[in-house]
Design a protein around this motif. Structure first.
Motif, short mmCIF file in Angstrom:
data_model
loop_
_atom_site.label_atom_id
_atom_site.label_comp_id
_atom_site.label_asym_id
_atom_site.label_seq_id
_atom_site.Cartn_x
_atom_site.Cartn_y
_atom_site.Cartn_z
N GLU A 178 0.72 -1.14 -0.03
CA GLU A 178 -0.13 0.01 -0.09
C GLU A 178 0.81 1.19 -0.07
O GLU A 178 0.57 2.40 -0.55
N ASP A 179 1.94 1.40 0.68
CA ASP A 179 3.10 2.51 0.73
C ASP A 179 3.31 2.58 -0.95
O ASP A 179 3.49 3.65 -1.23
N ALA A 180 3.81 1.51 -1.46
CA ALA A 180 4.26 1.69 -2.94
C ALA A 180 3.22 2.06 -3.75
O ALA A 180 3.20 3.03 -4.68
N LEU A 181 1.92 1.46 -3.50
CA LEU A 181 0.70 2.15 -4.25
C LEU A 181 0.54 3.37 -4.12
O LEU A 181 0.30 4.14 -5.11
N PHE A 182 0.45 3.75 -3.06
CA PHE A 182 0.37 5.47 -2.92
C PHE A 182 1.31 6.21 -3.48
O PHE A 182 1.21 7.18 -4.00
N PRO A 216 -2.85 19.11 14.88
CA PRO A 216 -3.17 19.90 16.33
C PRO A 216 -4.15 20.74 16.42
O PRO A 216 -4.81 20.82 17.45
N ASP A 217 -4.63 21.19 15.29
CA ASP A 217 -5.86 22.26 15.51
C ASP A 217 -7.06 21.50 15.38
O ASP A 217 -8.23 22.29 15.28
N GLY A 218 -7.19 20.10 15.03
CA GLY A 218 -8.48 19.35 15.20
C GLY A 218 -8.85 19.13 13.88
O GLY A 218 -9.68 18.38 13.69
N ARG A 219 -8.28 19.75 13.03
CA ARG A 219 -8.70 19.36 11.57
C ARG A 219 -8.17 18.25 10.93
O ARG A 219 -7.04 17.31 11.42
N TRP A 220 -8.74 17.38 9.84
CA TRP A 220 -8.20 16.10 9.48
C TRP A 220 -7.30 16.94 8.14
O TRP A 220 -8.01 17.63 7.38
N GLY A 221 -6.24 16.10 7.84
CA GLY A 221 -5.44 16.58 6.78
C GLY A 221 -4.60 15.43 6.19
O GLY A 221 -4.74 14.29 6.71
N PRO A 222 -4.01 15.71 5.15
CA PRO A 222 -2.98 14.61 4.46
C PRO A 222 -1.92 14.39 5.26
O PRO A 222 -1.23 15.22 6.05
N VAL A 223 -1.36 13.10 5.23
CA VAL A 223 0.00 12.80 5.84
C VAL A 223 0.90 13.21 5.19
O VAL A 223 1.26 12.88 3.77
N VAL A 224 1.85 13.96 5.54
CA VAL A 224 3.30 14.72 4.62
C VAL A 224 4.08 13.45 4.77
O VAL A 224 4.64 12.97 5.96
N ARG A 225 4.73 13.09 3.73
CA ARG A 225 5.55 12.03 3.68
C ARG A 225 6.91 12.46 3.10
O ARG A 225 7.19 13.44 2.23
N LEU A 243 -12.78 7.96 8.40
CA LEU A 243 -11.87 8.73 8.82
C LEU A 243 -10.67 7.82 9.55
O LEU A 243 -9.60 7.87 9.29
N VAL A 244 -11.13 6.82 10.36
CA VAL A 244 -10.72 5.99 11.05
C VAL A 244 -9.77 4.92 10.28
O VAL A 244 -8.77 4.67 10.58
N GLU A 245 -10.76 4.49 9.32
CA GLU A 245 -10.41 3.29 8.29
C GLU A 245 -8.99 4.05 7.51
O GLU A 245 -7.79 3.67 7.30
N ALA A 246 -9.09 5.36 6.99
CA ALA A 246 -8.00 6.09 6.41
C ALA A 246 -7.08 6.23 7.14
O ALA A 246 -5.77 6.17 6.57
N GLU A 247 -7.25 6.74 8.36
CA GLU A 247 -6.08 7.21 9.30
C GLU A 247 -5.14 5.84 9.56
O GLU A 247 -3.96 5.87 9.62
N ALA A 248 -5.84 4.58 9.66
CA ALA A 248 -5.27 3.40 9.81
C ALA A 248 -4.54 3.11 8.80
O ALA A 248 -3.27 2.22 8.57
N ARG A 249 -5.00 3.35 7.54
CA ARG A 249 -3.99 3.05 6.28
C ARG A 249 -2.80 4.01 6.16
O ARG A 249 -1.90 3.91 5.08
N GLY A 250 -2.87 5.17 6.98
CA GLY A 250 -1.68 5.98 6.87
C GLY A 250 -1.81 7.14 5.83
O GLY A 250 -0.77 7.48 5.44
N VAL A 251 -3.08 7.28 5.49
CA VAL A 251 -3.01 8.32 4.28
C VAL A 251 -3.45 9.71 4.68
O VAL A 251 -3.25 10.93 4.09
N ILE A 252 -4.39 9.51 5.85
CA ILE A 252 -4.71 10.96 6.50
C ILE A 252 -4.34 10.98 8.06
O ILE A 252 -4.14 9.83 8.51
N ALA A 253 -4.60 12.14 8.51
CA ALA A 253 -3.95 12.14 10.11
C ALA A 253 -4.73 13.14 10.68
O ALA A 253 -5.20 14.39 10.23
N ARG A 254 -5.19 13.32 11.91
CA ARG A 254 -5.64 14.32 12.90
C ARG A 254 -4.52 15.49 13.16
O ARG A 254 -3.36 14.97 13.62
#
Length: 299
Positions: A216-220, A290-299, A277-288
């Motif tokens: 999934e990392d390679a796919l992303f 500090p300001d409470g918003r949901w956003g992309p994971v910066v790689r 949101l929880v499923e996408a967070e578990a896949r490592g593509v989004i994250a909560r």
């Protein structure tokens, strides 16, 4: 065997707006593509290839990773051959994802003949059967190596699930590397002749796929995990639309809840939103954030 595949037929010239952009820049781009099915399915995706005389291990890997990619909306591209190719196509179909088969000979010469049902299912499901050869051209051995450049050319990345030595799979890997595409390889036992070629590619620097997470990392990285091209396969799901929005820019809870309400209805919005949101967070593509918003994971 000829005349076996029913469906809309197209001859797509290189000057046509329907000609795949990815194939214009490959070595010796075909002047014309012969297509049965949906020409809009000819978009970049993941090529899944491997041995024709595959072991149960190779077949299971082809099924596993093609399914995982297809479930994310990534087009599965292969060559319609016996073994790993056909397993990848079937896995994409079972996941209700789009798939494209490039044939060595003409599309009206079903080869191998026992894959007539598979090819028909691909067309019926919104995918495509494609060749650079005219409709009734009988397949010759050299044609299969030449069509490998089309598989590699259309793909964002090439996954090799099993390959011995010598192996025609290497020509697809070479074509991919020549055009800057990533080559992914599933390792095999060093005692298995069916994996000699795969392991040699890893020794030469291909990216190893050792589990679902590394895949999934390679796919992303190569394909964009949540990509679903317009006009192919299933319609993009509400889940994909929400997560893609978050991956594009950070969004607050109120905005996301409004999106979920429009997709699922007010009664189910909150529960469905948290599930997505929880499923996408578990896949490592989004994250909560500090300001409470949901956003992309910066790689």
């Amino acid at each position: 065997m000829t005349g076996e595949i029913a469906g809309p037929r197209y001859e797509v010239g290189i000057e046509s707006g329907s000609y795949p952009e990815a194939l214009r820049s490959i070595p010796r781009p075909p002047a014309k593509l012969y297509v049965i099915g949906n020409p809009d399915a000819l978009v970049p995706g993941l090529a899944v290839i491997g041995a024709r005389k595959a072991t149960p291990y190779g077949l299971s890997c082809a099924r596993r990773f093609a399914r995982l990619a297809a479930e994310k909306g990534v087009v599965i591209i292969s060559g319609g051959a016996r073994g790993c190719d056909s397993e990848a196509h079937w896995a994409a179909l079972k996941a209700e994802g789009p798939t494209v088969a490039f044939l060595g000979g003409g599309c009206d010469v079903v080869y191998p003949p026992e894959h007539a049902q598979l090819f028909q299912r691909i067309v019926d499901a919104g995918g495509a059967i494609v060749s650079e050869r005219s409709w009734a051209t009988p397949p010759k051995p050299y044609m299969f190596r030449e069509r490998n450049r089309l598989i590699a050319g259309l793909a964002d990345a090439v996954l090799i699930v099993e390959a011995g030595l010598p192996s025609g799979t290497f020509s697809t890997a070479d074509e991919a590397l020549e055009t800057g595409k990533e080559v992914l390889v599933v390792p095999g036992a060093i005692t298995s002749e069916a994996s000699y070629g795969s392991n040699r590619l890893l020794f030469q620097g291909a990216s190893p796929i050792v589990d679902d997470e590394s895949f999934e990392d390679a796919l992303f990285r190569s394909c964009g995990m949540l990509k679903r091209p317009p006009g192919t396969g299933r319609a993009a799901s509400h889940e994909d639309a929400i997560v893609q929005s978050v991956m594009a820019e950070p969004l607050d809870g109120e905005t996301l809840l409004s999106m979920a309400a429009a997709a699922y209805g007010a009664d189910d919005a909150n529960a469905k939103l948290m599930e997505v949101l929880v499923e996408a967070e578990a896949r490592g593509v989004i994250a909560r954030q500090p300001d409470g918003r949901w956003g992309p994971v910066v790689r």
